[in-house]
Design an enzyme around this catalytic site. Sequence first.
Site, PDB file in Angstrom:
ATOM      1  N   GLN A  66       9.733 -15.051  28.763  1.00 19.71           N
ATOM      2  CA  GLN A  66      10.437 -13.855  29.244  1.00 19.71           C
ATOM      3  C   GLN A  66       9.445 -12.716  29.369  1.00 19.71           C
ATOM      4  OE1 GLN A  66      11.219 -11.101  26.802  1.00 19.71           O
ATOM      5  NE2 GLN A  66      11.724  -9.814  28.570  1.00 19.71           N
ATOM      6  N   TYR A  83       8.646  -8.739  29.855  1.00 14.57           N
ATOM      7  CA  TYR A  83       8.937  -7.324  30.021  1.00 14.57           C
ATOM      8  C   TYR A  83       7.916  -6.824  31.017  1.00 14.57           C
ATOM      9  CZ  TYR A  83      12.714  -6.710  26.835  1.00 14.57           C
ATOM     10  OH  TYR A  83      13.936  -6.772  26.270  1.00 14.57           O
ATOM     11  N   LYS A 107      16.821 -11.646  34.795  1.00 12.66           N
ATOM     12  CA  LYS A 107      17.817 -11.504  33.727  1.00 12.66           C
ATOM     13  C   LYS A 107      18.378 -10.084  33.707  1.00 12.66           C
ATOM     14  CE  LYS A 107      18.169 -12.115  28.668  1.00 12.66           C
ATOM     15  NZ  LYS A 107      18.072 -10.792  28.056  1.00 12.66           N
ATOM     16  N   ASP A 110      24.622 -14.907  29.767  1.00 13.46           N
ATOM     17  CA  ASP A 110      24.666 -14.634  28.326  1.00 13.46           C
ATOM     18  C   ASP A 110      25.420 -13.348  28.075  1.00 13.46           C
ATOM     19  OD1 ASP A 110      23.012 -12.285  28.199  1.00 13.46           O
ATOM     20  OD2 ASP A 110      21.207 -13.461  27.774  1.00 13.46           O
ATOM     21  N   GLY A 129      22.458 -15.972  22.104  1.00 14.21           N
ATOM     22  CA  GLY A 129      21.695 -14.864  21.543  1.00 14.21           C
ATOM     23  C   GLY A 129      21.889 -14.711  20.041  1.00 14.21           C
ATOM     24  N   HIS A 162      22.719  -7.812  28.312  1.00 19.39           N
ATOM     25  CA  HIS A 162      21.804  -7.701  27.179  1.00 19.39           C
ATOM     26  C   HIS A 162      22.590  -7.643  25.861  1.00 19.39           C
ATOM     27  CE1 HIS A 162      17.360  -6.805  26.787  1.00 19.39           C
ATOM     28  NE2 HIS A 162      17.737  -6.626  25.534  1.00 19.39           N
ATOM     29  N   TYR A 202      19.379  -3.819  13.480  1.00 18.47           N
ATOM     30  CA  TYR A 202      18.721  -3.941  14.790  1.00 18.47           C
ATOM     31  C   TYR A 202      19.322  -5.090  15.595  1.00 18.47           C
ATOM     32  CZ  TYR A 202      15.210  -4.179  18.420  1.00 18.47           C
ATOM     33  OH  TYR A 202      14.603  -4.187  19.648  1.00 18.47           O
ATOM     34  N   SER A 250      10.167 -14.323  24.027  1.00 17.71           N
ATOM     35  CA  SER A 250      10.130 -12.922  24.435  1.00 17.71           C
ATOM     36  C   SER A 250       8.691 -12.413  24.538  1.00 17.71           C
ATOM     37  CB  SER A 250      10.879 -12.090  23.389  1.00 17.71           C
ATOM     38  OG  SER A 250      10.584 -10.718  23.548  1.00 17.71           O
ATOM     39  N   ARG A 254      20.734   3.685  20.782  1.00 18.70           N
ATOM     40  CA  ARG A 254      21.319   2.705  19.851  1.00 18.70           C
ATOM     41  C   ARG A 254      21.577   3.370  18.494  1.00 18.70           C
ATOM     42  NH1 ARG A 254      17.508  -2.581  21.289  1.00 18.70           N
ATOM     43  NH2 ARG A 254      18.265  -2.836  23.428  1.00 18.70           N
ATOM     44  N   GLY A 271      27.808 -12.422  24.599  1.00 23.63           N
ATOM     45  CA  GLY A 271      29.127 -12.667  24.013  1.00 23.63           C
ATOM     46  C   GLY A 271      29.404 -14.113  23.661  1.00 23.63           C
ATOM     47  N   VAL A 272      28.487 -15.022  24.017  1.00 15.79           N
ATOM     48  CA  VAL A 272      28.732 -16.433  23.707  1.00 15.79           C
ATOM     49  C   VAL A 272      28.575 -16.659  22.200  1.00 15.79           C
ATOM     50  CG1 VAL A 272      27.889 -18.792  24.036  1.00 15.79           C
ATOM     51  CG2 VAL A 272      27.942 -17.189  25.976  1.00 15.79           C
ATOM     52  N   ARG A 273      29.627 -17.131  21.582  1.00 10.88           N
ATOM     53  CA  ARG A 273      29.603 -17.374  20.138  1.00 10.88           C
ATOM     54  C   ARG A 273      29.943 -18.814  19.791  1.00 10.88           C
ATOM     55  NH1 ARG A 273      27.209 -13.810  20.877  1.00 10.88           N
ATOM     56  NH2 ARG A 273      27.248 -11.679  20.108  1.00 10.88           N
ATOM     57  N   THR A 289      13.127  -9.764  32.724  1.00 11.08           N
ATOM     58  CA  THR A 289      14.257  -8.943  32.285  1.00 11.08           C
ATOM     59  C   THR A 289      14.265  -7.612  33.029  1.00 11.08           C
ATOM     60  OG1 THR A 289      14.224 -10.031  30.162  1.00 11.08           O
ATOM     61  CG2 THR A 289      15.346  -7.907  30.257  1.00 11.08           C
TER      62      THR A 289
HETATM   63  C1  LIG Z   1      17.543  -8.463  18.293  1.00 12.52           C
HETATM   64  C2  LIG Z   1      17.566  -8.735  19.752  1.00 12.52           C
HETATM   65  C3  LIG Z   1      16.381  -8.680  20.470  1.00 12.52           C
HETATM   66  C4  LIG Z   1      16.371  -8.963  21.828  1.00 12.52           C
HETATM   67  N1  LIG Z   1      15.181  -8.999  22.485  1.00 12.52           N
HETATM   68  C5  LIG Z   1      15.155  -9.334  23.783  1.00 12.52           C
HETATM   69  C6  LIG Z   1      13.926  -9.478  24.453  1.00 12.52           C
HETATM   70  O1  LIG Z   1      12.870  -9.332  23.878  1.00 12.52           O
HETATM   71  N2  LIG Z   1      13.964  -9.786  25.770  1.00 12.52           N
HETATM   72  C7  LIG Z   1      15.140  -9.961  26.457  1.00 12.52           C
HETATM   73  O2  LIG Z   1      15.132 -10.239  27.654  1.00 12.52           O
HETATM   74  N3  LIG Z   1      16.316  -9.874  25.820  1.00 12.52           N
HETATM   75  C8  LIG Z   1      16.355  -9.572  24.513  1.00 12.52           C
HETATM   76  N4  LIG Z   1      17.561  -9.525  23.868  1.00 12.52           N
HETATM   77  C9  LIG Z   1      18.792  -9.846  24.603  1.00 12.52           C
HETATM   78  C10 LIG Z   1      19.117 -11.352  24.560  1.00 12.52           C
HETATM   79  O3  LIG Z   1      18.185 -12.092  25.307  1.00 12.52           O
HETATM   80  C11 LIG Z   1      20.514 -11.647  25.119  1.00 12.52           C
HETATM   81  O4  LIG Z   1      20.641 -11.109  26.410  1.00 12.52           O
HETATM   82  C12 LIG Z   1      21.630 -11.104  24.238  1.00 12.52           C
HETATM   83  O5  LIG Z   1      21.329 -11.292  22.878  1.00 12.52           O
HETATM   84  C13 LIG Z   1      22.935 -11.800  24.585  1.00 12.52           C
HETATM   85  O6  LIG Z   1      24.000 -11.231  23.896  1.00 12.52           O
HETATM   86  P1  LIG Z   1      24.637 -11.869  22.553  1.00 12.52           P
HETATM   87  O7  LIG Z   1      23.615 -11.735  21.490  1.00 12.52           O
HETATM   88  O8  LIG Z   1      25.815 -10.995  22.309  1.00 12.52           O
HETATM   89  O9  LIG Z   1      25.021 -13.269  22.854  1.00 12.52           O
HETATM   90  C14 LIG Z   1      17.592  -9.253  22.503  1.00 12.52           C
HETATM   91  C15 LIG Z   1      18.773  -9.311  21.780  1.00 12.52           C
HETATM   92  C16 LIG Z   1      18.785  -9.069  20.426  1.00 12.52           C
HETATM   93  C17 LIG Z   1      20.087  -9.177  19.679  1.00 12.52           C
HETATM   94  O1  LIG Z   2      16.050  -5.008  21.348  1.00 10.72           O
HETATM   95  C1  LIG Z   2      16.245  -5.448  22.468  1.00 10.72           C
HETATM   96  O2  LIG Z   2      17.377  -5.686  22.912  1.00 10.72           O
HETATM   97  C2  LIG Z   2      15.158  -5.728  23.336  1.00 10.72           C
HETATM   98  O3  LIG Z   2      15.409  -6.252  24.363  1.00 10.72           O
HETATM   99  C3  LIG Z   2      13.741  -5.448  23.056  1.00 10.72           C
HETATM  100  C4  LIG Z   2      13.079  -4.500  23.837  1.00 10.72           C
HETATM  101  C5  LIG Z   2      11.739  -4.275  23.625  1.00 10.72           C
HETATM  102  C6  LIG Z   2      11.070  -4.994  22.699  1.00 10.72           C
HETATM  103  C7  LIG Z   2      11.738  -5.935  21.919  1.00 10.72           C
HETATM  104  C8  LIG Z   2      13.077  -6.183  22.121  1.00 10.72           C
END
Ligand SMILES: Cc1cc2nc3c(=O)[nH]c(=O)nc-3n(C[C@H](O)[C@H](O)[C@H](O)COP(=O)(O)O)c2cc1C
Ligand SMILES: O=C(O)C(=O)c1ccccc1
Length: 389
Positions: free
Chosen positions: A150, A152, A260, A315, A338, A284, A46, A128, A187, A317-319, A178
């Site tokens: 954040q 939704y 975002k 954000d 992230g 994202h 995930y 989140s 996915r 791709g930042v590692r 977001t």
């Molecule tokens: C497992 C997972 C869950 C995420 N859940 C949210 C979320 O709840 N709300 C949101 O705005 N972005 C969510 N994101 C996106 C991150 O905020 C972010 O934009 C993203 O991880 C950046 O990319 P990177 O992981 O490649 O650096 C999620 C990302 C991941 C990997």
């Molecule tokens: O998985 C995600 O990227 C994400 O943003 C998300 C969306 C809904 C609920 C939890 C995370």
Amino acid sequence: MAQHWADFQYEIYLNGTTGAVPRLPTDPSRLEELAEHRLGPGPVGYVAGSAGDGSTARANQAALDRHRIVPRMLRDVHARDLTTELLGRTLPAPLALAPVGVLSIMHPDAESAAARAAAARGVPYILSSASSTPLEQVAEAMGDAERWFQLYWGKDREVTRSFLGRAQASGYSVLVVTLDTPLLAWRPRDLDQAYLPFLHGVGTANYVTDPAFRAGLAKPVHEDPNAAVMHFLGLFGDAGHTWPDLAFLREHWDGPIVLKGVLHPDDARLAADAGVDGVVVSNHGGRQVAGSIAAADALPGVADAVGDRLTVLFDSGVRTGADVFKALALGARAVLLGRPYVYGFGLDGEAGVDHVIRCVLAEFDLTLALSGHARPDTVTRADLAETAP
Ligand SMILES: Cc1cc2nc3c(=O)[nH]c(=O)nc-3n(C[C@H](O)[C@H](O)[C@H](O)COP(=O)(O)O)c2cc1C
Ligand SMILES: O=C(O)C(=O)c1ccccc1
């Protein structure tokens, strides 16, 4: 000698003299490999997974890689200051932790522990909406540190109003809305395992504890938990929202609002016209639109369009610390980290998040110094050369 984030390297080497090596790798690829190896296939899939063929997630990294830093010599970088002013606040460095929902699939301590790690370093933690722990409880864990929430932005106005009220009552001051997830994308890694965290009871805590959300249920949550999850899936996003709807959020939130998921310069202009305070240039992490532009390729256009009107964050791709430097050079004021912190969290809980924050900021501090800068805000596009793909 002044304290610098870079000093973390000597702390690691000094510990090595007594035989101690870091509990986690400092290299982000090795951290990801370890997470893939040690954590459960559903949860790690995930987190690591992305939309469609994964090309956007790969493009995010390739775009950052294509930009190369051109270091300058013989500049005084002896004393460095990474503090960053944005949205009326002073951050210790141009870094925040990206909102990541459902953290309890990674580690039982969930969001409270990740938030504590960020708070201890003064790094903003963006909670989140889809957290595994109610926002009130996470706020308590953070002491008096900066709290960002954040949203939704879902279908039910009463739930949105209730979330905003709860977040403000719990001391969250910056709202990150977001825009890129009105629906969950296709996915394949999750589909092939038939794994969705919410159906395992994770990520709905803010909803099932919310009076406005409960009012929409036929039966109490404990009597029919699956119905509550299905209700959540039906309302967490709203594909019907348009720009004028932002007025509702402006009306119900007192502090700064950041949108975002902005990639097009015209959307950035619409955001500025709508009276928000900032945008996060983000795709994202490649989890929404497969085939979309790499976030780093979208950043300069957005910065050129609204950099003088809005705070531009980045954000996807930042590692590494070098990536942070490149994002600033391309026009971001600060970046959100992230997946790397999520892997650190899965492998070593709160300490793992601390480790990843320190690695990224130590490397950023060193990159800044070795490239000829004593402060983040002097970095510009002139510090980069773009190479052919
Ligand atoms: C497992 C997972 C869950 C995420 N859940 C949210 C979320 O709840 N709300 C949101 O705005 N972005 C969510 N994101 C996106 C991150 O905020 C972010 O934009 C993203 O991880 C950046 O990319 P990177 O992981 O490649 O650096 C999620 C990302 C991941 C990997
Ligand atoms: O998985 C995600 O990227 C994400 O943003 C998300 C969306 C809904 C609920 C939890 C995370």
